[in-house]
Motif scaffolding. Structure first.
Motif, PDB file in Angstrom:
ATOM      1  N   LYS A   1     -50.680 -49.025  39.752  1.00 17.53           N
ATOM      2  CA  LYS A   1     -50.819 -50.090  40.741  1.00 17.53           C
ATOM      3  C   LYS A   1     -51.913 -49.736  41.742  1.00 17.53           C
ATOM      4  N   THR A   2     -51.968 -48.470  42.132  1.00 18.47           N
ATOM      5  CA  THR A   2     -52.981 -48.008  43.071  1.00 18.47           C
ATOM      6  C   THR A   2     -54.374 -48.165  42.476  1.00 18.47           C
ATOM      7  N   ILE A   3     -54.515 -47.837  41.214  1.00 21.59           N
ATOM      8  CA  ILE A   3     -55.812 -47.923  40.543  1.00 21.59           C
ATOM      9  C   ILE A   3     -56.321 -49.355  40.513  1.00 21.59           C
ATOM     10  N   GLU A   4     -55.431 -50.311  40.426  1.00 16.14           N
ATOM     11  CA  GLU A   4     -55.840 -51.712  40.358  1.00 16.14           C
ATOM     12  C   GLU A   4     -56.076 -52.322  41.743  1.00 16.14           C
ATOM     13  N   GLY A   5     -56.050 -51.486  42.792  1.00 14.58           N
ATOM     14  CA  GLY A   5     -56.454 -51.986  44.104  1.00 14.58           C
ATOM     15  C   GLY A   5     -55.370 -52.019  45.161  1.00 14.58           C
ATOM     16  N   ALA A   6     -54.103 -51.836  44.783  1.00 15.41           N
ATOM     17  CA  ALA A   6     -53.043 -51.777  45.793  1.00 15.41           C
ATOM     18  C   ALA A   6     -53.183 -50.486  46.593  1.00 15.41           C
ATOM     19  N   GLU A   7     -52.645 -50.489  47.782  1.00  6.52           N
ATOM     20  CA  GLU A   7     -52.735 -49.312  48.638  1.00  6.52           C
ATOM     21  C   GLU A   7     -51.344 -48.922  49.143  1.00  6.52           C
ATOM     22  N   PRO A   8     -50.493 -48.443  48.255  1.00  6.89           N
ATOM     23  CA  PRO A   8     -49.144 -48.045  48.678  1.00  6.89           C
ATOM     24  C   PRO A   8     -49.204 -46.877  49.643  1.00  6.89           C
ATOM     25  N   SER A   9     -48.298 -46.885  50.592  1.00  5.86           N
ATOM     26  CA  SER A   9     -48.227 -45.808  51.570  1.00  5.86           C
ATOM     27  C   SER A   9     -47.587 -44.575  50.948  1.00  5.86           C
ATOM     28  N   ARG A  10     -47.689 -43.476  51.652  1.00  2.04           N
ATOM     29  CA  ARG A  10     -47.023 -42.254  51.202  1.00  2.04           C
ATOM     30  C   ARG A  10     -45.515 -42.487  51.105  1.00  2.04           C
ATOM     31  N   LYS A  11     -44.982 -43.272  52.010  1.00  2.00           N
ATOM     32  CA  LYS A  11     -43.561 -43.591  52.003  1.00  2.00           C
ATOM     33  C   LYS A  11     -43.180 -44.364  50.741  1.00  2.00           C
ATOM     34  N   GLU A  12     -44.037 -45.281  50.322  1.00  2.00           N
ATOM     35  CA  GLU A  12     -43.758 -46.063  49.115  1.00  2.00           C
ATOM     36  C   GLU A  12     -43.814 -45.196  47.865  1.00  2.00           C
ATOM     37  N   VAL A  13     -44.765 -44.254  47.831  1.00  2.00           N
ATOM     38  CA  VAL A  13     -44.828 -43.339  46.685  1.00  2.00           C
ATOM     39  C   VAL A  13     -43.579 -42.474  46.639  1.00  2.00           C
ATOM     40  N   ALA A  14     -43.142 -41.977  47.817  1.00  8.04           N
ATOM     41  CA  ALA A  14     -41.926 -41.166  47.868  1.00  8.04           C
ATOM     42  C   ALA A  14     -40.713 -41.971  47.414  1.00  8.04           C
ATOM     43  N   LEU A  15     -40.671 -43.250  47.765  1.00  4.45           N
ATOM     44  CA  LEU A  15     -39.562 -44.108  47.333  1.00  4.45           C
ATOM     45  C   LEU A  15     -39.592 -44.287  45.812  1.00  4.45           C
ATOM     46  N   ALA A  16     -40.781 -44.436  45.240  1.00  2.00           N
ATOM     47  CA  ALA A  16     -40.896 -44.566  43.785  1.00  2.00           C
ATOM     48  C   ALA A  16     -40.420 -43.293  43.092  1.00  2.00           C
ATOM     49  N   VAL A  17     -40.776 -42.137  43.640  1.00  2.00           N
ATOM     50  CA  VAL A  17     -40.293 -40.870  43.089  1.00  2.00           C
ATOM     51  C   VAL A  17     -38.766 -40.813  43.162  1.00  2.00           C
ATOM     52  N   LYS A  18     -38.224 -41.227  44.291  1.00  2.00           N
ATOM     53  CA  LYS A  18     -36.758 -41.233  44.447  1.00  2.00           C
ATOM     54  C   LYS A  18     -36.099 -42.129  43.400  1.00  2.00           C
ATOM     55  N   GLN A  19     -36.624 -43.332  43.238  1.00  2.85           N
ATOM     56  CA  GLN A  19     -36.023 -44.276  42.284  1.00  2.85           C
ATOM     57  C   GLN A  19     -36.087 -43.730  40.857  1.00  2.85           C
ATOM     58  N   LEU A  20     -37.246 -43.184  40.496  1.00 10.40           N
ATOM     59  CA  LEU A  20     -37.394 -42.613  39.158  1.00 10.40           C
ATOM     60  C   LEU A  20     -36.477 -41.411  38.981  1.00 10.40           C
ATOM     61  N   HIS A  21     -36.444 -40.538  39.976  1.00 12.49           N
ATOM     62  CA  HIS A  21     -35.571 -39.373  39.935  1.00 12.49           C
ATOM     63  C   HIS A  21     -34.125 -39.778  39.705  1.00 12.49           C
ATOM     64  N   ASN A  22     -33.662 -40.763  40.446  1.00 12.79           N
ATOM     65  CA  ASN A  22     -32.254 -41.155  40.360  1.00 12.79           C
ATOM     66  C   ASN A  22     -31.918 -41.780  39.003  1.00 12.79           C
ATOM     67  N   LEU A  23     -32.848 -42.542  38.452  1.00  2.00           N
ATOM     68  CA  LEU A  23     -32.633 -43.109  37.120  1.00  2.00           C
ATOM     69  C   LEU A  23     -32.518 -41.999  36.074  1.00  2.00           C
ATOM     70  N   LEU A  24     -33.421 -41.030  36.142  1.00  2.00           N
ATOM     71  CA  LEU A  24     -33.381 -39.917  35.197  1.00  2.00           C
ATOM     72  C   LEU A  24     -32.123 -39.081  35.384  1.00  2.00           C
ATOM     73  N   PHE A  25     -31.767 -38.824  36.639  1.00  2.00           N
ATOM     74  CA  PHE A  25     -30.569 -38.025  36.926  1.00  2.00           C
ATOM     75  C   PHE A  25     -29.325 -38.702  36.345  1.00  2.00           C
ATOM     76  N   ASP A  26     -29.215 -40.005  36.543  1.00  2.00           N
ATOM     77  CA  ASP A  26     -28.054 -40.731  36.030  1.00  2.00           C
ATOM     78  C   ASP A  26     -28.012 -40.685  34.498  1.00  2.00           C
ATOM     79  N   GLU A  27     -29.167 -40.865  33.882  1.00  2.13           N
ATOM     80  CA  GLU A  27     -29.203 -40.833  32.417  1.00  2.13           C
ATOM     81  C   GLU A  27     -28.810 -39.464  31.885  1.00  2.13           C
ATOM     82  N   PHE A  28     -29.416 -38.417  32.430  1.00  4.00           N
ATOM     83  CA  PHE A  28     -29.137 -37.074  31.926  1.00  4.00           C
ATOM     84  C   PHE A  28     -27.712 -36.634  32.250  1.00  4.00           C
TER      85      PHE A  28
END
Length: 316
Positions: A228-255
């Motif tokens: 998304k960033t490459i295509e011109g969006a400018e997510p904040s550091r907070k938004e990137v951290a939230l994406a990491v959290k969401q991905l982490h939690n999905l993986l944690f639940d699956e495993f």
């Protein structure tokens, strides 16, 4: 711009791929970690579980196969076709010695006659074929010898990681060799390797205007919304951290649901932090260390939750 999610063994499973596609919305293709053709011969459907899970999902998935002989590889390609896939990728880039020393992955590159046999048989299966490859196993000159073989066939694309296999993921990429060999190929050329920021990609696009597609792997673990960033969006550091959290939690639940016991769960999750930590450093270094060093699942969860909560409060 064609943007691809790279296959990273042990990391980019179906859950990971689905999240990245949904969170970004502009990923042209995602490539599965390789199916070991020899293992498929022995275990069958079991080794295709991750790919089967993705069928019918939001993933523009290209399944990948790794092997050392045409018979084994074609057995997997045939199954891919039966599952409804129109394209598959042959791995000629894996750099890990246990693979390469068996003439698989990047260890296949010094044997152009074997590559010739594999591609000739693969294209008779009736499925489109692309190749992911390195500059060689021990020397970039190995790819130069292989290119005439690649040019014999109607390949969908050839994606090059500009290191030799023996480098694994260390040392500098060889941009001169990439440019030289990329221009020699008849098939569309893709670039894969060390794209971690928009600035890097912009520079690469200017340097290599002949490149047709761009593949990102480790950068997408560190920043799951990098596309998304490459295509011109400018997510904040907070938004990137939230994406990491969401991905982490999905993986944690699956495993948590699929792995047997807490030690397997911890061993599966902790390697992700080699990449997840990027957005949290240096400010939250101590909380990252506490998470990675946690000895129990309960302590791990508590530390990770503290880290994510503090990032949400403090990051802009």
């Amino acid at each position: 711009m064609k943007l691809y999610l790279a296959p990273i063994q042990g990391f980019t499973n179906s859950t990971f791929r689905s999240y990245v596609v949904q969170a970004n919305g502009n990923v042209t293709k995602v490539f599965s970690p390789f199916v070991d053709a020899k293992r498929y011969r022995k275990e069958g459907e079991k080794v295709l579980k991750d790919i089967a899970k993705s069928i019918g999902s939001n993933q523009p998935l290209i399944p990948q196969v790794l092997g050392s002989n045409s018979e084994d590889i074609c057995a997997v390609l045939t199954h891919f076709k039966e599952l409804g896939f129109e394209e598959a990728n042959i791995n000629m880039g894996c750099p890990f010695p246990p693979v390469a020393t068996k003439q698989m992955g990047s260890g296949l590159i010094p044997f152009p006659e074997k590559i010739d046999e594999i591609l000739n048989a693969a294209l008779q299966v009736g499925i489109k074929i692309s190749v992911k490859i390195r500059l060689g196993w021990t020397s970039s000159e190995e790819l130069e010898v292989t290119i005439p073989i690649l040019n014999k066939y109607d390949l969908t694309e050839v994606i090059i990681h500009p290191r030799i296999g023996k480098q694994q993921y260390k040392g500098d990429v060889d941009m001169d060799a990439f440019e030289r060999y990329g221009k020699m190929l008849m098939a569309p050329v893709g670039y894969s390797g060390d794209i971690n920021s928009v600035e890097q990609l912009v520079n690469l696009k200017e340097k290599f205007p002949f490149v047709d597609s761009w593949m990102i792997g480790r950068g997408a673990i560190s920043n799951p919304i990098i596309f998304k960033t490459i295509e011109g969006a400018e997510p904040s550091r907070k938004e990137v951290a939230l994406a990491v959290k969401q991905l982490h939690n999905l993986l944690f639940d699956e495993f948590s649901a699929t792995l047997s016991g807490p030690s397997h769960l911890m061993n599966k999750m902790k390697p992700y932090w080699d990449y997840f930590e990027v957005v949290f450093l240096p400010d939250l270094r101590q909380l990252v260390k506490k998470t990675v060093k946690a000895g129990t699942v309960a302590n791990y969860q508590a530390a990770a939750n503290d880290l994510f909560a503090k990032a949400s409060r403090e990051f802009e």
